[in-house]
Design an enzyme around this catalytic site. Structure first.
Site, short mmCIF file in Angstrom:
data_model
loop_
_atom_site.label_atom_id
_atom_site.label_comp_id
_atom_site.label_asym_id
_atom_site.label_seq_id
_atom_site.Cartn_x
_atom_site.Cartn_y
_atom_site.Cartn_z
N ASP A 179 -4.62 4.13 1.22
CA ASP A 179 -3.87 4.27 -0.04
C ASP A 179 -3.52 2.88 -0.57
O ASP A 179 -3.35 1.94 0.20
CB ASP A 179 -2.54 5.02 0.20
CG ASP A 179 -2.74 6.51 0.48
OD1 ASP A 179 -3.87 7.01 0.34
OD2 ASP A 179 -1.74 7.17 0.83
N MET A 180 -3.40 2.76 -1.90
CA MET A 180 -2.98 1.46 -2.45
C MET A 180 -1.49 1.52 -2.76
O MET A 180 -1.02 2.46 -3.39
CB MET A 180 -3.80 1.12 -3.70
CG MET A 180 -3.60 -0.32 -4.16
SD MET A 180 -3.97 -1.57 -2.88
CE MET A 180 -5.72 -1.80 -3.12
N ARG A 230 -11.21 5.99 -4.45
CA ARG A 230 -10.34 6.92 -5.17
C ARG A 230 -9.74 6.18 -6.37
O ARG A 230 -9.13 5.12 -6.19
CB ARG A 230 -9.22 7.43 -4.28
CG ARG A 230 -8.27 8.41 -4.99
CD ARG A 230 -6.93 8.58 -4.27
NE ARG A 230 -7.09 8.87 -2.87
CZ ARG A 230 -6.20 8.49 -1.93
NH1 ARG A 230 -5.10 7.85 -2.26
NH2 ARG A 230 -6.41 8.77 -0.68
#
Ligand SMILES: Cc1cc2nc3c(=O)[nH]c(=O)nc-3n(C[C@H](O)[C@H](O)[C@H](O)COP(=O)(O)OP(=O)(O)OC[C@H]3O[C@@H](n4cnc5c(N)ncnc54)[C@H](O)[C@@H]3O)c2cc1C
Length: 316
Positions: A139-140, A189
């Site tokens: 995830d960022m 994503r």
């Protein structure tokens, strides 16, 4: 408006409120709208129910910003145990996409301690996941971590190609980041971005974020041919979904080459509609005790949900 995005994002960083809320039964119950439960078994049960509806899952053991090596190791161990629990089920072939993917945050794996700690822990998870065809999505987080996250990702990806990246289209820098990730053949994503960022770094205007999202969605799809990029569109926004679908059709990208991702507890109707139209859909399923900042970011995205959740929790 009193209950604004920035109000909830400020609260999401409050340690005092976090301590209070996580002890409060009512708040725990409210958070259940977005969180599958406290244990891996509860998350796996949600993934199995999704598989029965033709929808894939990505499981997130909640947690972020750990401050000791022991906590980072414990978070890594929890992911290893999750992988083993997924493997023990062995029933995932019913869904085209195989077993659930994993979502991790590097600050949960020790990024505040050093890049090296986070890198070693991510590599450990990726090594265990790869033989099972499980992708580990990083995830960022906020801009304080973007450069370091990309550096760790590139290093681990060189050895384990089952780690994937996230790009936040609200960041002004991200056309460049996206180009580099596409050239390296990452699975990516694309999301709009969930943190509070200064205007020098992130577009303050939603129209600019949306325009960047549409532009970047097309770039990812175009990179399928040259670089085998697998595109993941993480959004609940019907306009972004439509734009990505149109771009895929125009670029002649087949439906197996991309997927839509949505959050557990959000727009289940839309998830099912897209899946019934033959599109790949994956739901992001968080679980665990560290739900507080995640929950507050969800409220920030849609402050109107506060009243909805309050009413539903009182009724339950
Ligand atoms: C699978 C997934 C993974 C994510 N991972 C990250 C990450 O790693 N890093 C990060 O910074 N952010 C992440 N996010 C959050 C993301 O950045 C956005 O904050 C969030 O998705 C809200 O933006 P949106 O594109 O859904 O639409 P928004 O711009 O918030 O809303 C546009 C429209 O979408 C619809 N919509 C949006 N939310 C809802 C809702 N809750 N209920 C009903 N309709 C809604 C409404 O029609 C709304 O008008 C992730 C989101 C998803 C779905």
């Amino acid at each position: 408006m009193g209950l604004s995005r920035s109000f909830f994002l400020a609260l999401s960083r409050s340690r005092n409120l976090r301590t209070l809320m996580t002890k409060w039964r009512f708040a725990r119950k409210a958070a259940r709208r977005f969180v599958a439960g406290e244990t891996a078994d509860e998350a796996i049960a949600v993934a199995q129910a999704l598989a029965g509806r033709g929808i894939m899952a990505i499981l997130d053991h909640l947690g972020e910003n750990v401050s000791t090596p022991a906590e980072a190791t414990a978070a890594t161990d929890a992911y290893i145990a999750l992988i083993d629990a997924i493997a023990a089920q062995g029933t995932w072939t019913s869904v085209d996409g195989g077993p659930p993917h994993l979502a991790v945050k590097l600050t949960q794996l020790g990024l505040d301690l050093s890049n090296a700690v986070a890198e070693a822990n991510l590599a450990r998870i990726a090594a265990r996941a790869r033989p099972l065809r499980i992708v580990v999505a990083v995830d960022m987080e906020s801009t304080a971590y973007v450069d370091r996250t990309l550096a760790v990702l590139q290093a681990v990806h060189a050895e384990f190609d089952n780690v994937s990246a996230v790009v936040q289209s609200y960041l002004r820098r991200n056309d460049d980041d996206l180009k580099a990730l596409c050239e390296a053949g990452f699975t990516i994503r694309l999301v709009k971005g969930a943190y509070q960022e200064p205007a020098e770094l992130a577009y303050p205007d939603k129209a600019d974020v949306d325009a960047a999202y549409v532009r970047q969605a097309r770039h990812m799809l175009q990179s399928w041919r040259g670089h085998a990029v697998y595109a993941q569109f993480g959004t609940q926004d019907p306009r972004m979904i439509e734009a990505a679908r149109q771009a895929a059709a125009q670029e002649n990208v087949p439906p197996q080459a991309f997927e839509f991702q949505m959050l557990h507890g959000v727009r289940r109707d839309l998830q099912e509609k897209l899946a019934s139209e033959g599109l790949r859909v994956r739901v992001y399923v968080p679980y665990g005790r560290e739900w507080y900042p995640y929950f507050m970011r969800r409220l920030a995205e849609r402050p109107a949900n506060v009243w909805f959740i309050l009413k539903a929790t009182l009724r339950a």
